[in-house]
Design an enzyme around this catalytic site. Structure first.
Site, PDB file in Angstrom:
ATOM      1  N   GLY A  45      -9.176   9.450   7.446  1.00 44.27           N
ATOM      2  CA  GLY A  45      -8.220   8.859   6.662  1.00 44.27           C
ATOM      3  C   GLY A  45      -7.798   9.499   5.542  1.00 44.27           C
ATOM      4  O   GLY A  45      -7.497   8.845   4.487  1.00 44.27           O
ATOM      5  N   GLY A  76      -4.472   8.284   3.825  1.00 43.97           N
ATOM      6  CA  GLY A  76      -4.865   7.182   2.640  1.00 43.97           C
ATOM      7  C   GLY A  76      -4.500   7.294   1.372  1.00 43.97           C
ATOM      8  O   GLY A  76      -4.241   8.350   0.883  1.00 43.97           O
ATOM      9  N   ARG A  89      -2.883   8.526  12.029  1.00 46.84           N
ATOM     10  CA  ARG A  89      -1.418   8.740  11.788  1.00 46.84           C
ATOM     11  C   ARG A  89      -1.022  10.104  11.103  1.00 46.84           C
ATOM     12  O   ARG A  89      -2.007  10.634  10.452  1.00 46.84           O
ATOM     13  CB  ARG A  89      -0.663   7.634  10.682  1.00 46.84           C
ATOM     14  CG  ARG A  89      -0.899   6.224  11.151  1.00 46.84           C
ATOM     15  CD  ARG A  89      -0.718   5.245   9.771  1.00 46.84           C
ATOM     16  NE  ARG A  89      -1.757   5.382   8.817  1.00 46.84           N
ATOM     17  CZ  ARG A  89      -1.673   4.914   7.525  1.00 46.84           C
ATOM     18  NH1 ARG A  89      -0.619   4.013   7.573  1.00 46.84           N
ATOM     19  NH2 ARG A  89      -2.497   5.009   6.536  1.00 46.84           N
ATOM     20  N   TYR A 120     -14.482  -6.827   4.117  1.00 49.51           N
ATOM     21  CA  TYR A 120     -14.151  -5.589   3.466  1.00 49.51           C
ATOM     22  C   TYR A 120     -15.526  -5.364   2.944  1.00 49.51           C
ATOM     23  O   TYR A 120     -16.217  -4.168   2.974  1.00 49.51           O
ATOM     24  CB  TYR A 120     -13.133  -5.409   2.788  1.00 49.51           C
ATOM     25  CG  TYR A 120     -12.983  -4.168   1.753  1.00 49.51           C
ATOM     26  CD1 TYR A 120     -12.850  -2.693   2.361  1.00 49.51           C
ATOM     27  CD2 TYR A 120     -12.603  -4.275   0.261  1.00 49.51           C
ATOM     28  CE1 TYR A 120     -12.736  -1.608   1.573  1.00 49.51           C
ATOM     29  CE2 TYR A 120     -12.816  -3.126  -0.377  1.00 49.51           C
ATOM     30  CZ  TYR A 120     -12.690  -1.985   0.265  1.00 49.51           C
ATOM     31  OH  TYR A 120     -12.378  -0.675  -0.519  1.00 49.51           O
TER      32      TYR A 120
HETATM   33  C1  AKB Z   1      -9.107  -3.283  -2.907  1.00 45.05           C
HETATM   34  O1  AKB Z   1      -8.481  -3.842  -3.751  1.00 45.05           O
HETATM   35  O2  AKB Z   1      -9.280  -3.901  -1.689  1.00 45.05           O
HETATM   36  C2  AKB Z   1      -9.606  -1.965  -2.882  1.00 45.05           C
HETATM   37  C3  AKB Z   1     -10.778  -1.930  -3.835  1.00 45.05           C
HETATM   38  C4  AKB Z   1     -10.849  -2.585  -5.102  1.00 45.05           C
HETATM   39  O3  AKB Z   1     -11.712  -1.355  -3.201  1.00 45.05           O
HETATM   40  N1  AKB Z   1      -8.431  -1.277  -3.976  1.00 45.05           N
END
Ligand code: AKB
Length: 315
Positions: free
Chosen positions: A9, A12, A37, A140
């Site tokens: 990554g 990024g 990418r 996430y």
């Molecule tokens: C997000 O906003 O998803 C990231 C994080 C705080 O991990 N920047």
């Protein structure tokens, strides 16, 4: 032994700046950038890599005699919600393969970027301690909290040297974040310097922990360079530099651009932000491996505006 580093990554927000900084520390050719990418403004060495292709990943690690991997490839909190399976695969499954490679002894050290998204709405919001139960509410956060648990497991069970930081929102001028909930804190600067109004997707009073990119890079390089016995937590370290709301950031930017206008139009990201901490207790990182931030709200704002003015030819 010399370090040979691979960054996933590398295109990024953090990966790009980290690649250049690691090249300064460990030697240009000792840091291989990889991404799915093409990276327009990053110099070689570079390899295209779909990190879900573990056969190719193993080949590249072997071809370049890689010792350390920084797994920076990720889908973030907002974009993750549109594609949970991909988020799980990129953020966690690819990392799990890297843990296995480290267990086999193919690589020596691993860096796992975690996040404040591992916290949930039942977590204490102010000065959130490092060792609290993790009940994240986004895919996430779930992928990152699982990564933390597995890091600790692989360290204690198999001796894998894996280290991790929980990044707060990162503010950078070199690269633009994509798909995060804290992205507003970067976008707002671009609007101000370009002379545009800014439509903010979070409510004006949403307080979140934040950090300037130089501090985030320094912390990442430092934790990986530290003697192993000083890294006592193999889950992840809380880390912070400042906490502010969109309104406070707007007021700070207005000191430079008094006519700058902001409009608040909270969207689905508001709920994500509200499930996270407002401020972080990072005392363990400070005590155990000497973490110290340099930038606060005012110095970060000065530096962002200075650099974006150069970028947009507005000096
Ligand atoms: C997000 O906003 O998803 C990231 C994080 C705080 O991990 N920047």
């Amino acid at each position: 032994m010399e370090r040979k580093i691979l960054i996933t990554g590398a295109n990024g927000q953090i990966g790009k700046v980290l690649t250049n900084s690691l090249r300064d520390v460990y030697g240009h050719n000792n840091v291989l950038s990889t991404d799915i990418r093409k990276i327009p403004d990053l110099e070689p060495p570079f390899e295209f890599l779909d990190i879900l292709n573990t056969v190719r990943m193993r080949e590249i690690i072997g071809d370049y005699d890689i010792t350390d991997v920084y797994h920076m490839a990720a889908l973030l909190s907002a974009s993750g919600e549109y594609n949970p399976l991909k988020t799980w695969n990129v953020n966690f499954n690819a990392f799990h393969h890297l843990l296995e490679f480290a267990k086999e002894g193919i690589i020596k050290r691993l860096f796992f970027p975690s996040t404040i998204a591992v916290f949930g709405s039942t977590t204490p919001k102010k000065n959130t301690p490092q060792d609290v139960p993790l009940l994240p509410e986004t895919i996430y956060g779930i992928s990152k909290s699982t990564g933390e648990l597995m890091s600790n497991y692989y360290y204690h069970k198999f001796g894998v040297d894996v280290r991790s930081i929980r990044y707060p929102g990162i503010i950078s001028h070199q690269s633009i974040p994509e798909g995060g909930t804290t992205d507003y804190a970067v976008e707002i600067f671009h609007a101000a310097v370009k002379g545009e109004d800014y439509v903010c997707f979070l409510d004006e009073n949403t307080r979140l922990p934040m950090m300037y990119i130089s501090d985030a890079i320094k912390a990442t390089i430092d934790i990986m360079a530290e003697q192993s016995e000083h890294i006592k937590s193999r889950y992840s370290y809380n880390l912070t530099a400042m906490s502010f709301t969109p309104k406070e950031l707007y007021e700070e930017i207005k000191k430079h651009y008094p006519d700058f206008k902001i409009i608040y139009q909270p969207d689905f990201r508001q709920k994500i932000a509200e499930s996270w901490s407002e401020s972080i207790d990072d005392s363990r990182a400070r005590q155990e491996w000497g973490w110290q931030n340099e930038y606060d709200l005012s110095t970060m704002t000065d530096d962002m505006i200075y650099n974006l003015k150069i970028k947009y030819g507005k000096e």
